[in-house]
Design a protein around this motif. Structure first.
Motif, PDB file in Angstrom:
ATOM      1  N   ALA A  64      11.271 -17.663 -26.478  1.00  0.00           N
ATOM      2  CA  ALA A  64      10.924 -17.884 -27.883  1.00  0.00           C
ATOM      3  C   ALA A  64       9.652 -17.130 -28.263  1.00  0.00           C
ATOM      4  CB  ALA A  64      10.764 -19.377 -28.151  1.00  0.00           C
ATOM      5  N   LEU A  65       8.667 -17.133 -27.371  1.00  0.00           N
ATOM      6  CA  LEU A  65       7.417 -16.416 -27.624  1.00  0.00           C
ATOM      7  C   LEU A  65       7.659 -14.922 -27.734  1.00  0.00           C
ATOM      8  CD1 LEU A  65       4.296 -16.533 -27.822  1.00  0.00           C
ATOM      9  CD2 LEU A  65       4.256 -16.298 -25.345  1.00  0.00           C
ATOM     10  N   VAL A  66       8.445 -14.366 -26.830  1.00  0.00           N
ATOM     11  CA  VAL A  66       8.752 -12.931 -26.874  1.00  0.00           C
ATOM     12  C   VAL A  66       9.530 -12.604 -28.152  1.00  0.00           C
ATOM     13  CG1 VAL A  66       9.984 -11.041 -25.738  1.00  0.00           C
ATOM     14  CG2 VAL A  66       8.651 -12.650 -24.375  1.00  0.00           C
ATOM     15  N   ALA A  67      10.492 -13.435 -28.509  1.00  0.00           N
ATOM     16  CA  ALA A  67      11.256 -13.207 -29.740  1.00  0.00           C
ATOM     17  C   ALA A  67      10.343 -13.248 -30.964  1.00  0.00           C
ATOM     18  CB  ALA A  67      12.368 -14.237 -29.867  1.00  0.00           C
ATOM     19  N   ALA A  68       9.419 -14.187 -30.992  1.00  0.00           N
ATOM     20  CA  ALA A  68       8.476 -14.274 -32.110  1.00  0.00           C
ATOM     21  C   ALA A  68       7.560 -13.054 -32.151  1.00  0.00           C
ATOM     22  CB  ALA A  68       7.662 -15.565 -32.009  1.00  0.00           C
ATOM     23  N   LEU A  69       7.111 -12.596 -30.984  1.00  0.00           N
ATOM     24  CA  LEU A  69       6.273 -11.392 -30.934  1.00  0.00           C
ATOM     25  C   LEU A  69       7.019 -10.165 -31.453  1.00  0.00           C
ATOM     26  CD1 LEU A  69       4.288 -11.583 -27.603  1.00  0.00           C
ATOM     27  CD2 LEU A  69       3.348 -11.170 -29.861  1.00  0.00           C
ATOM     28  N   LEU A  70       8.256 -10.004 -31.023  1.00  0.00           N
ATOM     29  CA  LEU A  70       9.045  -8.862 -31.475  1.00  0.00           C
ATOM     30  C   LEU A  70       9.309  -8.938 -32.979  1.00  0.00           C
ATOM     31  CD1 LEU A  70      11.592  -8.583 -28.518  1.00  0.00           C
ATOM     32  CD2 LEU A  70       9.562  -7.166 -28.932  1.00  0.00           C
ATOM     33  N   THR A  71       9.590 -10.132 -33.474  1.00  0.00           N
ATOM     34  CA  THR A  71       9.852 -10.324 -34.899  1.00  0.00           C
ATOM     35  C   THR A  71       8.609 -10.022 -35.731  1.00  0.00           C
ATOM     36  OG1 THR A  71      11.525 -11.989 -34.409  1.00  0.00           O
ATOM     37  CG2 THR A  71      10.621 -11.978 -36.640  1.00  0.00           C
ATOM     38  N   THR A  72       7.464 -10.566 -35.319  1.00  0.00           N
ATOM     39  CA  THR A  72       6.240 -10.310 -36.083  1.00  0.00           C
ATOM     40  C   THR A  72       5.811  -8.857 -35.955  1.00  0.00           C
ATOM     41  OG1 THR A  72       4.873 -11.131 -34.245  1.00  0.00           O
ATOM     42  CG2 THR A  72       5.403 -12.694 -36.029  1.00  0.00           C
ATOM     43  N   ASP A  73       6.048  -8.248 -34.812  1.00  0.00           N
ATOM     44  CA  ASP A  73       5.737  -6.822 -34.640  1.00  0.00           C
ATOM     45  C   ASP A  73       6.554  -6.001 -35.639  1.00  0.00           C
ATOM     46  OD1 ASP A  73       5.903  -4.025 -33.522  1.00  0.00           O
ATOM     47  OD2 ASP A  73       4.635  -4.913 -31.978  1.00  0.00           O
ATOM     48  N   LEU A  74       7.839  -6.282 -35.723  1.00  0.00           N
ATOM     49  CA  LEU A  74       8.698  -5.565 -36.676  1.00  0.00           C
ATOM     50  C   LEU A  74       8.267  -5.826 -38.118  1.00  0.00           C
ATOM     51  CD1 LEU A  74      12.162  -6.102 -34.967  1.00  0.00           C
ATOM     52  CD2 LEU A  74      10.912  -3.934 -35.189  1.00  0.00           C
ATOM     53  N   ALA A  75       7.867  -7.054 -38.425  1.00  0.00           N
ATOM     54  CA  ALA A  75       7.409  -7.377 -39.777  1.00  0.00           C
ATOM     55  C   ALA A  75       6.140  -6.600 -40.129  1.00  0.00           C
ATOM     56  CB  ALA A  75       7.173  -8.882 -39.906  1.00  0.00           C
ATOM     57  N   VAL A  76       5.235  -6.467 -39.170  1.00  0.00           N
ATOM     58  CA  VAL A  76       4.022  -5.671 -39.412  1.00  0.00           C
ATOM     59  C   VAL A  76       4.388  -4.198 -39.592  1.00  0.00           C
ATOM     60  CG1 VAL A  76       1.817  -4.905 -38.443  1.00  0.00           C
ATOM     61  CG2 VAL A  76       2.492  -7.308 -38.244  1.00  0.00           C
ATOM     62  N   LEU A  77       5.323  -3.710 -38.795  1.00  0.00           N
ATOM     63  CA  LEU A  77       5.770  -2.320 -38.934  1.00  0.00           C
ATOM     64  C   LEU A  77       6.271  -2.045 -40.350  1.00  0.00           C
ATOM     65  CD1 LEU A  77       7.696  -1.681 -35.605  1.00  0.00           C
ATOM     66  CD2 LEU A  77       5.720  -0.415 -36.433  1.00  0.00           C
ATOM     67  N   VAL A  78       6.991  -2.991 -40.913  1.00  0.00           N
ATOM     68  CA  VAL A  78       7.552  -2.823 -42.256  1.00  0.00           C
ATOM     69  C   VAL A  78       6.484  -2.965 -43.331  1.00  0.00           C
ATOM     70  CG1 VAL A  78       9.121  -3.895 -43.933  1.00  0.00           C
ATOM     71  CG2 VAL A  78       9.866  -3.550 -41.577  1.00  0.00           C
TER      72      VAL A  78
END
Length: 151
Positions: A64-78
Motif C-alpha cells: 500500500a505504501l509503495v502504491a501510494a508513493l507511485l500514485t503521488t509521484d505520478l500526480a506530482v509529475l502531472v
C-alpha cells in the motif's frame, strides 16, 4: 474553485511524507532492530523464528505504501512540470525498490521458510543485502524528490 497550486503542494508534501516513512522505517529496522535481534538471538534457528513472527503481516502495508508513493509521484509529475525530471528519476528508483520488495516478499521469504537450519545464515545475509539495496534506492529517490521540491 480549486486552487491547483495548493493541490500540487499538498500532493508533494504527501509524497515526501510517505517516502520519509518508508525510508525511516528501513533505517530503523537495519540500524536498530536487526542488530539487536542478532545480539538477542545468536542461534540462527531461533532468530529466524522471531524474524518470521516480526515480519508477519507486513506485506500489505508495504505494498500500500509503495502504491501510494507511485500514485503521488505520478500526480506530482502531472501537476508540477518544473520538477518532472527529479520525479521521473524517483519513479524509476521506487519501481526498482518495489521490485526488490516483491522478490523478497514472494520469493526470498517463502524459500527461507523451507530452508534447512544450516542454510539460514545465508538467507539472513542475503536479506540484509536486499534490504540495504532497497534502502539505497528509496533514500536516493527521497533525496532526489526533496531536492527538486525545495528548489
Amino acid at each position: 474553485m480549486i486552487d491547483t497550486a495548493a493541490v500540487a503542494t499538498a500532493v508533494t508534501v504527501a509524497h515526501l511524507a510517505l517516502a520519509a516513512v518508508w525510508l525511516g522505517s528501513m533505517i530503523y529496522s537495519l540500524t536498530v532492530v536487526q542488530p539487536r535481534v542478532d545480539r538477542f538471538f545468536p542461534d540462527h534457528v531461533h532468530r529466524e523464528e522471531f524474524l518470521l513472527t516480526l515480519a508477519q503481516g507486513n506485506r500489505r502495508p508495504v505494498v500500500a505504501l509503495v502504491a501510494a508513493l507511485l500514485t503521488t509521484d505520478l500526480a506530482v509529475l502531472v501537476s508540477r512540470p518544473e520538477v518532472r525530471l527529479g520525479y521521473c528519476i524517483a519513479l524509476v528508483l521506487y519501481l526498482l525498490a518495489g521490485a526488490v520488495f516483491v522478490h523478497v516478499s514472494w520469493r526470498h521469504w517463502p524459500a527461507r521458510v523451507f530452508a534447512l537450519p544450516e542454510e539460514l545464515p545465508g538467507f539472513q545475509r542475503r536479506l540484509r543485502q536486499l534490504a540495504w539495496t532497497m534502502l539505497g534506492l528509496v533514500g536516493a529517490a527521497f533525496l532526489t524528490t526533496l531536492s527538486v521540491s525545495t528548489g
